[in-house]
Write a protein that holds these residues in place. Structure first.
Motif, PDB file in Angstrom:
ATOM      1  N   LYS A 118       0.857  -1.190   0.000  1.00  0.00           N
ATOM      2  CA  LYS A 118       0.000   0.000   0.000  1.00  0.00           C
ATOM      3  C   LYS A 118       0.885   1.229   0.000  1.00  0.00           C
ATOM      4  N   LEU A 119       0.323   2.370  -0.350  1.00  0.00           N
ATOM      5  CA  LEU A 119       1.058   3.615  -0.311  1.00  0.00           C
ATOM      6  C   LEU A 119       1.209   4.063   1.138  1.00  0.00           C
ATOM      7  N   PRO A 120       2.344   4.665   1.493  1.00  0.00           N
ATOM      8  CA  PRO A 120       2.536   5.078   2.879  1.00  0.00           C
ATOM      9  C   PRO A 120       1.605   6.225   3.270  1.00  0.00           C
ATOM     10  N   HIS A 121       1.203   6.249   4.513  1.00  0.00           N
ATOM     11  CA  HIS A 121       0.341   7.287   5.093  1.00  0.00           C
ATOM     12  C   HIS A 121      -1.037   7.325   4.441  1.00  0.00           C
ATOM     13  N   ARG A 122      -1.527   6.166   4.010  1.00  0.00           N
ATOM     14  CA  ARG A 122      -2.858   6.075   3.407  1.00  0.00           C
ATOM     15  C   ARG A 122      -3.557   4.822   3.901  1.00  0.00           C
ATOM     16  N   VAL A 123      -4.872   4.837   3.797  1.00  0.00           N
ATOM     17  CA  VAL A 123      -5.676   3.690   4.207  1.00  0.00           C
ATOM     18  C   VAL A 123      -5.420   2.539   3.243  1.00  0.00           C
ATOM     19  N   CYS A 124      -5.280   1.346   3.776  1.00  0.00           N
ATOM     20  CA  CYS A 124      -5.075   0.162   2.949  1.00  0.00           C
ATOM     21  C   CYS A 124      -6.375  -0.129   2.200  1.00  0.00           C
ATOM     22  N   GLN A 125      -6.272  -0.274   0.882  1.00  0.00           N
ATOM     23  CA  GLN A 125      -7.457  -0.528   0.066  1.00  0.00           C
ATOM     24  C   GLN A 125      -7.915  -1.971   0.177  1.00  0.00           C
ATOM     25  N   ASN A 126      -7.049  -2.847   0.660  1.00  0.00           N
ATOM     26  CA  ASN A 126      -7.406  -4.256   0.765  1.00  0.00           C
ATOM     27  C   ASN A 126      -8.210  -4.542   2.038  1.00  0.00           C
ATOM     28  N   CYS A 127      -7.757  -4.000   3.172  1.00  0.00           N
ATOM     29  CA  CYS A 127      -8.428  -4.313   4.443  1.00  0.00           C
ATOM     30  C   CYS A 127      -9.071  -3.101   5.100  1.00  0.00           C
ATOM     31  N   GLY A 128      -8.787  -1.882   4.639  1.00  0.00           N
ATOM     32  CA  GLY A 128      -9.400  -0.682   5.208  1.00  0.00           C
ATOM     33  C   GLY A 128      -8.784  -0.264   6.524  1.00  0.00           C
ATOM     34  N   ASP A 129      -7.575  -0.692   6.804  1.00  0.00           N
ATOM     35  CA  ASP A 129      -6.920  -0.419   8.081  1.00  0.00           C
ATOM     36  C   ASP A 129      -5.969   0.760   7.936  1.00  0.00           C
ATOM     37  N   TYR A 130      -5.860   1.583   8.998  1.00  0.00           N
ATOM     38  CA  TYR A 130      -4.889   2.664   9.036  1.00  0.00           C
ATOM     39  C   TYR A 130      -4.464   2.880  10.471  1.00  0.00           C
ATOM     40  N   LYS A 131      -3.185   2.720  10.740  1.00  0.00           N
ATOM     41  CA  LYS A 131      -2.607   2.882  12.076  1.00  0.00           C
ATOM     42  C   LYS A 131      -3.314   2.018  13.115  1.00  0.00           C
ATOM     43  N   GLY A 132      -3.628   0.792  12.736  1.00  0.00           N
ATOM     44  CA  GLY A 132      -4.230  -0.144  13.684  1.00  0.00           C
ATOM     45  C   GLY A 132      -5.715   0.036  13.882  1.00  0.00           C
ATOM     46  N   GLU A 133      -6.340   0.923  13.180  1.00  0.00           N
ATOM     47  CA  GLU A 133      -7.777   1.155  13.300  1.00  0.00           C
ATOM     48  C   GLU A 133      -8.455   0.851  11.964  1.00  0.00           C
TER      49      GLU A 133
END
Length: 59
Positions: free
Chosen positions: A38-53
């Motif tokens: 995934k691109l850094p500092h962005r929401v993961c498009q596969n699982c929708g996770d960002y910084k553990g949330e």
């Protein structure tokens, strides 16, 4: 005032101009949750996770 001694060829001129338009490679990082790139500092498009949330509901 400086005056060029010789004419700049088309090839030399175009090489110089082309160097300003080179694309930078985007660096991908591994998602800590699903381990997909995934691109850094962005929401993961596969699982929708960002910084553990979970930010996005991905089905």
């Amino acid at each position: 005032m400086a005056v060029p001694k010789r004419r700049t060829s088309k090839t030399r001129k175009n090489k110089r101009r082309a160097s300003a338009y080179t694309l930078n490679r985007s660096n991908y990082v591994e998602c800590p949750n699903c381990h997909e790139p995934k691109l850094p500092h962005r929401v993961c498009q596969n699982c929708g996770d960002y910084k553990g949330e979970t930010i996005l509901d991905v089905e």
